[in-house]
Scaffold this motif. Structure first.
Motif, PDB file in Angstrom:
ATOM      1  N   ALA A   1       0.833  -1.204   0.000  1.00  0.00           N
ATOM      2  CA  ALA A   1       0.000   0.000   0.000  1.00  0.00           C
ATOM      3  C   ALA A   1       0.870   1.256   0.000  1.00  0.00           C
ATOM      4  O   ALA A   1       0.567   2.238  -0.704  1.00  0.00           O
ATOM      5  CB  ALA A   1      -0.933  -0.013   1.212  1.00  0.00           C
ATOM      6  N   LEU A   2       1.958   1.228   0.776  1.00  0.00           N
ATOM      7  CA  LEU A   2       2.866   2.374   0.830  1.00  0.00           C
ATOM      8  C   LEU A   2       3.527   2.606  -0.528  1.00  0.00           C
ATOM      9  O   LEU A   2       3.615   3.746  -1.009  1.00  0.00           O
ATOM     10  CB  LEU A   2       3.941   2.137   1.898  1.00  0.00           C
ATOM     11  N   PHE A   3       3.983   1.538  -1.155  1.00  0.00           N
ATOM     12  CA  PHE A   3       4.633   1.673  -2.463  1.00  0.00           C
ATOM     13  C   PHE A   3       3.656   2.252  -3.487  1.00  0.00           C
ATOM     14  O   PHE A   3       4.010   3.143  -4.262  1.00  0.00           O
ATOM     15  CB  PHE A   3       5.151   0.320  -2.945  1.00  0.00           C
ATOM     16  N   ALA A   4       2.430   1.755  -3.498  1.00  0.00           N
ATOM     17  CA  ALA A   4       1.428   2.243  -4.442  1.00  0.00           C
ATOM     18  C   ALA A   4       1.109   3.713  -4.189  1.00  0.00           C
ATOM     19  O   ALA A   4       0.913   4.500  -5.127  1.00  0.00           O
ATOM     20  CB  ALA A   4       0.158   1.403  -4.338  1.00  0.00           C
ATOM     21  N   GLN A   5       1.080   4.092  -2.933  1.00  0.00           N
ATOM     22  CA  GLN A   5       0.799   5.482  -2.570  1.00  0.00           C
ATOM     23  C   GLN A   5       1.835   6.429  -3.158  1.00  0.00           C
ATOM     24  O   GLN A   5       1.534   7.575  -3.486  1.00  0.00           O
ATOM     25  CB  GLN A   5       0.773   5.611  -1.036  1.00  0.00           C
ATOM     26  N   HIS A   6       3.065   5.936  -3.326  1.00  0.00           N
ATOM     27  CA  HIS A   6       4.140   6.769  -3.864  1.00  0.00           C
ATOM     28  C   HIS A   6       4.437   6.455  -5.338  1.00  0.00           C
ATOM     29  O   HIS A   6       5.526   6.746  -5.828  1.00  0.00           O
ATOM     30  CB  HIS A   6       5.398   6.586  -3.020  1.00  0.00           C
ATOM     31  N   GLY A   7       3.464   5.892  -6.009  1.00  0.00           N
ATOM     32  CA  GLY A   7       3.557   5.764  -7.454  1.00  0.00           C
ATOM     33  C   GLY A   7       4.372   4.608  -7.977  1.00  0.00           C
ATOM     34  O   GLY A   7       4.693   4.569  -9.168  1.00  0.00           O
ATOM     35  N   VAL A   8       4.712   3.634  -7.135  1.00  0.00           N
ATOM     36  CA  VAL A   8       5.463   2.466  -7.600  1.00  0.00           C
ATOM     37  C   VAL A   8       4.477   1.467  -8.194  1.00  0.00           C
ATOM     38  O   VAL A   8       3.543   1.027  -7.518  1.00  0.00           O
ATOM     39  CB  VAL A   8       6.259   1.815  -6.448  1.00  0.00           C
TER      40      VAL A   8
END
Length: 245
Positions: free
Chosen positions: A73-80
């Motif tokens: 979820a954190l990675f997706a939040q930062h556009g990964v």
């Protein structure tokens, strides 16, 4: 001085039979040149391990999976993008310890390794600051790269070769001779030849990237410039005297 050096080169194969196999059979000029370039990266990579030391396997499994979902979820939040997140299988294994009290069994750990590629470095600092405070994180490492690295390395090689030829031309001119064709080229130091002739190795290394120590702690949250370097080790034949005008 240069003429004496040229004479030593041309006679080396005769007076150094033990190393003759490493030396050209003709009079030659051996030059080394390098090029370097500092550039800001446009790709970042992060490697992390999520680890649980819970003794109960089911509890450890749940803890690791919970942290893994938080990470996604954190990675997706930062556009990964999801395809830029590689997750290995979760494993349970004995934990490596330096000293284990006698009679005590090896502690167990449940671990999963993650590798992610960050293509938008404007998100690097906030993402890394969040990763650094995550729980159950071990073995955190980062690195940077360029999407056009092949082109940069090609440009560096061309520049290194051009510098090597110019250096050889100056030496030939100082000897009152023509520079002949290149008879040997290497992008690594010609160690046997250099050692045979008492020559030192070139300080440039091939595609070394940034020679500084890998960033640690809070430094990991900063995007640092990369140093890319390329060397060229070239042997030229020594021609005759240049034609007089």
């Amino acid at each position: 001085m240069l003429k004496r050096f040229a004479a030593a080169l041309s006679l080396a194969a005769t007076f150094l039979p033990a190393v003759a196999a490493d030396l050209p059979a003709h009079p030659f000029i051996h030059v080394t040149a390098g090029a370097e370039f500092y550039v800001m990266p446009d790709i970042g990579e992060i490697d992390i391990d999520i680890t649980s030391l819970e003794t109960d396997p089911d509890t450890a499994w749940k803890e690791v999976n919970a942290r893994l979902e938080e990470s996604r979820a954190l990675f997706a939040q930062h556009g990964v993008a999801p395809e830029d997140v590689l997750v290995q299988d979760i494993v349970r294994r004995p934990r490596k310890v330096e000293v284990l009290p006698e009679g005590q069994p090896l502690p167990m750990e449940t671990r999963v390794s993650i590798h992610l590629t960050v293509r938008d470095l404007s998100q690097w600092t906030p993402l890394m600051r969040s990763v650094l405070v995550m729980k159950n994180i071990e073995s955190l490492a980062v690195s940077f790269n360029r999407s056009d690295r092949d082109k940069i390395e090609t440009d560096l090689l061309n520049e290194a070769l051009a510098k090597a030829r110019l250096k050889a031309q100056l030496i030939a001119k100082g000897l009152g001779a023509r520079l002949g064709p290149a008879t040997g080229v290497s992008v690594e130091p010609l160690k046997n030849l250099s050692n045979s002739m008492g020559m030192s190795s070139d300080p440039y290394a091939r595609n070394v990237g940034d020679r500084r120590a890998p960033p640690k702690g809070a430094e990991m949250a900063l995007v640092a410039a990369m140093r890319l370097a390329q060397m060229a080790d070239v042997i030229y034949r020594i021609g005759g005297a240049p034609a007089r005008k």
